[in-house]
Each structure stands twice: as structure tokens, then as C-alpha cells.
Design a protein around this motif. Sequence first.
Motif, PDB file in Angstrom:
ATOM      1  N   LEU A   9       0.837  -1.195   0.000  1.00  0.00           N
ATOM      2  CA  LEU A   9       0.000   0.000   0.000  1.00  0.00           C
ATOM      3  C   LEU A   9       0.880   1.256   0.000  1.00  0.00           C
ATOM      4  O   LEU A   9       1.692   1.446   0.897  1.00  0.00           O
ATOM      5  CB  LEU A   9      -0.839  -0.050   1.289  1.00  0.00           C
ATOM      6  CG  LEU A   9      -2.013   0.893   1.474  1.00  0.00           C
ATOM      7  CD1 LEU A   9      -3.092   0.603   0.462  1.00  0.00           C
ATOM      8  CD2 LEU A   9      -2.575   0.725   2.889  1.00  0.00           C
ATOM      9  N   GLY A  10       0.712   2.091  -1.020  1.00  0.00           N
ATOM     10  CA  GLY A  10       1.447   3.351  -1.068  1.00  0.00           C
ATOM     11  C   GLY A  10       2.911   3.224  -1.432  1.00  0.00           C
ATOM     12  O   GLY A  10       3.676   4.167  -1.252  1.00  0.00           O
ATOM     13  N   HIS A  46       1.508   1.481  -6.146  1.00  0.00           N
ATOM     14  CA  HIS A  46       0.223   1.211  -5.496  1.00  0.00           C
ATOM     15  C   HIS A  46      -0.295   2.535  -4.921  1.00  0.00           C
ATOM     16  O   HIS A  46       0.048   2.920  -3.805  1.00  0.00           O
ATOM     17  CB  HIS A  46       0.474   0.162  -4.401  1.00  0.00           C
ATOM     18  CG  HIS A  46      -0.757  -0.366  -3.735  1.00  0.00           C
ATOM     19  ND1 HIS A  46      -0.827  -1.644  -3.230  1.00  0.00           N
ATOM     20  CD2 HIS A  46      -1.952   0.190  -3.472  1.00  0.00           C
ATOM     21  CE1 HIS A  46      -2.024  -1.842  -2.691  1.00  0.00           C
ATOM     22  NE2 HIS A  46      -2.721  -0.733  -2.817  1.00  0.00           N
ATOM     23  N   ILE A  47      -1.072   3.237  -5.743  1.00  0.00           N
ATOM     24  CA  ILE A  47      -1.536   4.587  -5.406  1.00  0.00           C
ATOM     25  C   ILE A  47      -2.717   4.527  -4.434  1.00  0.00           C
ATOM     26  O   ILE A  47      -3.679   3.804  -4.671  1.00  0.00           O
ATOM     27  CB  ILE A  47      -2.008   5.339  -6.681  1.00  0.00           C
ATOM     28  CG1 ILE A  47      -0.907   5.357  -7.755  1.00  0.00           C
ATOM     29  CG2 ILE A  47      -2.542   6.730  -6.360  1.00  0.00           C
ATOM     30  CD1 ILE A  47       0.286   6.178  -7.425  1.00  0.00           C
ATOM     31  N   MET A  48      -2.654   5.299  -3.352  1.00  0.00           N
ATOM     32  CA  MET A  48      -3.732   5.293  -2.364  1.00  0.00           C
ATOM     33  C   MET A  48      -4.749   6.403  -2.576  1.00  0.00           C
ATOM     34  O   MET A  48      -5.948   6.199  -2.435  1.00  0.00           O
ATOM     35  CB  MET A  48      -3.135   5.438  -0.958  1.00  0.00           C
ATOM     36  CG  MET A  48      -2.231   4.278  -0.563  1.00  0.00           C
ATOM     37  SD  MET A  48      -1.157   4.687   0.842  1.00  0.00           S
ATOM     38  CE  MET A  48      -2.315   4.654   2.191  1.00  0.00           C
ATOM     39  N   LYS A  64       2.020   7.259  -2.320  1.00  0.00           N
ATOM     40  CA  LYS A  64       0.727   7.479  -1.676  1.00  0.00           C
ATOM     41  C   LYS A  64      -0.224   8.241  -2.608  1.00  0.00           C
ATOM     42  O   LYS A  64      -1.389   7.908  -2.725  1.00  0.00           O
ATOM     43  CB  LYS A  64       0.954   8.266  -0.390  1.00  0.00           C
ATOM     44  CG  LYS A  64      -0.267   8.398   0.499  1.00  0.00           C
ATOM     45  CD  LYS A  64       0.175   8.935   1.850  1.00  0.00           C
ATOM     46  CE  LYS A  64      -0.960   8.996   2.835  1.00  0.00           C
ATOM     47  NZ  LYS A  64      -0.471   9.379   4.170  1.00  0.00           N
ATOM     48  N   TYR A  65       0.299   9.274  -3.259  1.00  0.00           N
ATOM     49  CA  TYR A  65      -0.543  10.147  -4.091  1.00  0.00           C
ATOM     50  C   TYR A  65      -0.270   9.928  -5.576  1.00  0.00           C
ATOM     51  O   TYR A  65       0.876   9.677  -5.990  1.00  0.00           O
ATOM     52  CB  TYR A  65      -0.287  11.604  -3.730  1.00  0.00           C
ATOM     53  CG  TYR A  65      -0.542  11.886  -2.274  1.00  0.00           C
ATOM     54  CD1 TYR A  65      -1.840  11.943  -1.791  1.00  0.00           C
ATOM     55  CD2 TYR A  65       0.509  12.046  -1.377  1.00  0.00           C
ATOM     56  CE1 TYR A  65      -2.085  12.176  -0.439  1.00  0.00           C
ATOM     57  CE2 TYR A  65       0.271  12.284  -0.033  1.00  0.00           C
ATOM     58  CZ  TYR A  65      -1.036  12.349   0.439  1.00  0.00           C
ATOM     59  OH  TYR A  65      -1.270  12.565   1.759  1.00  0.00           O
ATOM     60  N   ALA A  66      -1.323  10.070  -6.391  1.00  0.00           N
ATOM     61  CA  ALA A  66      -1.242   9.715  -7.809  1.00  0.00           C
ATOM     62  C   ALA A  66      -0.126  10.456  -8.551  1.00  0.00           C
ATOM     63  O   ALA A  66       0.757   9.819  -9.145  1.00  0.00           O
ATOM     64  CB  ALA A  66      -2.599   9.959  -8.477  1.00  0.00           C
ATOM     65  N   GLY A  67      -0.161  11.792  -8.519  1.00  0.00           N
ATOM     66  CA  GLY A  67       0.794  12.553  -9.322  1.00  0.00           C
ATOM     67  C   GLY A  67       2.249  12.250  -8.970  1.00  0.00           C
ATOM     68  O   GLY A  67       3.012  11.762  -9.810  1.00  0.00           O
ATOM     69  N   PRO A  68       2.664  12.516  -7.714  1.00  0.00           N
ATOM     70  CA  PRO A  68       4.053  12.242  -7.334  1.00  0.00           C
ATOM     71  C   PRO A  68       4.407  10.759  -7.459  1.00  0.00           C
ATOM     72  O   PRO A  68       5.554  10.417  -7.793  1.00  0.00           O
ATOM     73  CB  PRO A  68       4.114  12.671  -5.862  1.00  0.00           C
ATOM     74  CG  PRO A  68       2.907  13.494  -5.608  1.00  0.00           C
ATOM     75  CD  PRO A  68       1.888  13.155  -6.638  1.00  0.00           C
TER      76      PRO A  68
ATOM     77  N   GLU B  50      -0.167  -0.226   6.023  1.00  0.00           N
ATOM     78  CA  GLU B  50      -0.106  -1.281   5.005  1.00  0.00           C
ATOM     79  C   GLU B  50      -0.117  -2.684   5.594  1.00  0.00           C
ATOM     80  O   GLU B  50      -0.226  -3.661   4.877  1.00  0.00           O
ATOM     81  CB  GLU B  50       1.116  -1.099   4.087  1.00  0.00           C
ATOM     82  CG  GLU B  50       2.469  -1.267   4.764  1.00  0.00           C
ATOM     83  CD  GLU B  50       3.005   0.042   5.352  1.00  0.00           C
ATOM     84  OE1 GLU B  50       2.215   0.973   5.549  1.00  0.00           O
ATOM     85  OE2 GLU B  50       4.213   0.101   5.622  1.00  0.00           O
ATOM     86  N   GLU B  51      -0.003  -2.790   6.938  1.00  0.00           N
ATOM     87  CA  GLU B  51       0.027  -4.124   7.548  1.00  0.00           C
ATOM     88  C   GLU B  51      -1.271  -4.500   8.249  1.00  0.00           C
ATOM     89  O   GLU B  51      -1.384  -5.579   8.823  1.00  0.00           O
ATOM     90  CB  GLU B  51       1.183  -4.211   8.558  1.00  0.00           C
ATOM     91  CG  GLU B  51       2.540  -4.201   7.893  1.00  0.00           C
ATOM     92  CD  GLU B  51       3.684  -4.107   8.898  1.00  0.00           C
ATOM     93  OE1 GLU B  51       3.451  -4.351  10.096  1.00  0.00           O
ATOM     94  OE2 GLU B  51       4.800  -3.774   8.459  1.00  0.00           O
TER      95      GLU B  51
END
Lengths: 159, 202
Positions: A9-10, A46-48, A64-68, B50-51
Motif C-alpha cells: 500500500l502506497g 500502489h496509489i492510495m 501514496k498520491y497519484a501525481g508524485p 499497510e500491515e
Amino acid sequence: MPRRIIVKLGDREVSDQPGDVLTSVLGSCVGVIIMDRNGPLTGMAHIMLPERTKGMPEGSRRAKYAGPGVLALVREMVNRGSRRGDLYAKLCGGARLFGENSLQNIGERNITVTRMALRKLNIPILAESVGGETGRNVLVEVGTGRVVVKVSGDSMEVI
Amino acid sequence: MSELILEEEEVDVLREIANIGSGHAAASMEKWLERAMLLDVPKAFLVPVEEVAEHIGDPLQTVICVYSRVSGEITGHLLYTLTLEDAKVLLDILLDPEDRKWGFSPDNLSAIAETGNILFNAYLAAVSRTSGLELYPGTPACAADMLEAVVNTVLLEICEGSEHTLVLETQFCGEGISSVGYVLFLAENEALKRMVKKAEEQ
């Protein structure tokens, strides 16, 4: 030995080893997969969230964020030898699991902002498995360009 | 702005609040299922976002999940999550044999959503009383999907300000049945801190 690399994630992961598999489970998150026409180098972010809310801390997550997140993945691939013009993308995720009227529709905004980020970098999107109301278990095969998308239960598609 | 960290003492207070919420939820479940419930002390774990899924169970397993937003003086999220085996046990108790054969049909899922609704109402009423914060459940929504997809989707609502999330988890077991699901309460660290502060003023 081929590896199974979990893209958390992220976060993002990149591999140039044919046989490796990059994998993530996606609900409202978006998986951006970037591949190189001229070689096996493959990356996934993995964009959050679509973008940072004003005043929120940046945090340490790399995607975490789409653009960056998209920009940093493309930079890493270019640093590892890809030419920007040889890159193309596949998109997965951005679902709305609980139907209408419950959570905000982060999935749809994630898809929109991720597409914009790729367009800005002139990276074409060749395939998508996005939206809908089901989560996706995504398996990206390094070297073949195949992306296997499994949903809960037995059904799957290859994009 | 830097990340707000929950202190150990705050986690203890929150675990106790969850314990009281769970006790009331179990009492409402006893009436609903007409059988005695056994309850463990809620688990409270503070883990990187994430965990979270892997701390709850197998991230890839399919679960049935009832979700409700919590609103009022703070915003939070309640999930009632059942493995498919848990869900089958629950439906066997709730449904006539005639209806059971439909498996996880929309009608049968609505029996699970209603169970979640009953749990959430009792849980929140007790949490409200204990913490002194006015809290209300929203309309429950139901999904059957991979655990990690479900949990992460809800986490996106609270993860922006924090790298770590406190998960308050209570498993519900009944007499003679192993498990009929578990309840998770999630909120932003800032909201949880306010809950602790208010509870200590009570």
C-alpha cells in the motif's frame, strides 16, 4: 529464482528479471503498471489517494498520491535505463466496494488523477481493468507484459 | 504538521472503551441469535497502515463485510467482518432451512447486514456513553470481497494524517460455535485522542 514481489500500500517496486511477479491487492487503490517496449524492466506503484489534502503531512510512502507516485516511478525506470518514449502503462483498481452512498468515491478520483498524471508525461495507457464494485488481486509478469487480474471467487482476466 | 502518535496509556483507555462497546454488542447479539455469546477482550493493535489486513487475517481470503460510517463528534468507521465459514454459521442460525440453500444471495446478505447493524448500534451506544462523545452509526453497506481490498478501502478514509493506525478488534463467538465474525473500529489518531481526552474528563 523468480520472485513474488509484493507492492505494498502506497509503495512501488521495479524489476528487470523475467519471471518475477509484482503483485498487489487493490480495492479503491489504483495500481499503475509501467512497462518498457524494449526490455523487461517493469514497475508498479500502489496509489492510495488522488492528491494530498492541504495541511496534511507528506508522510514517507513513495506512492501514496497519484501525481508524485507516477512521476517517481517513471523517474526510477528512466534512471535504470529506460527511454521515456518507450514506456507504456496499464491501470488496475479504483473500485467502489460498498456501492453508492457509503464511502466517498476515492476509487474513481484515483483513476482520473492517475490518467492525468500519465498523460502529462506522454505515457500511453494500453490496457485497463478499473472501476466496478470488486477488489482485484493483480499479478504483473515481468518480461511477458502480461497482467493477470483475479477477482474474489474464481474469475480472472488478462490485460 | 507531523504525525500524531497514540501513547500506550491512550491505547489502554481505547481498549477499555472498545471492551465496553463489545460487551453491549454481545448482549444485543445474544437476543438476536437467541444464544449465549462468549467474548474475548478486544485486541488493540497499532500497526503501519499497510500491515493492517495481514494482522486481521489472510489478506486474500474472501470475507463478507458490513461497513458503517460513524458520525457525530468524531468520525470513525465500523466493520463487521465474517469469513465465509463464519457467515455460514450465522446464516444457519438466522435462516429457515428453505432459505439457507440460496447461499450468499442478496436477501441472505441482508440478514448479515442487519446483524452488523444491531452490533454497531449497541457498540456505539455504549462507546458514546463511556466516552461522552455523541456518536451515530450510518446506514450499513455490505460487500463480499478479498479482506485486504475491503480493509484498505476503508483505511484510505483515515490514513492521510497517519502512518500507523489503531485497530480495535473483537471476535464474537457463541456457545457451541467457533466464530460469528469480528467487529473492527477504526478512526483517525486525532479523533481517537479526542475520545480519550473526553473519556478522562467524564
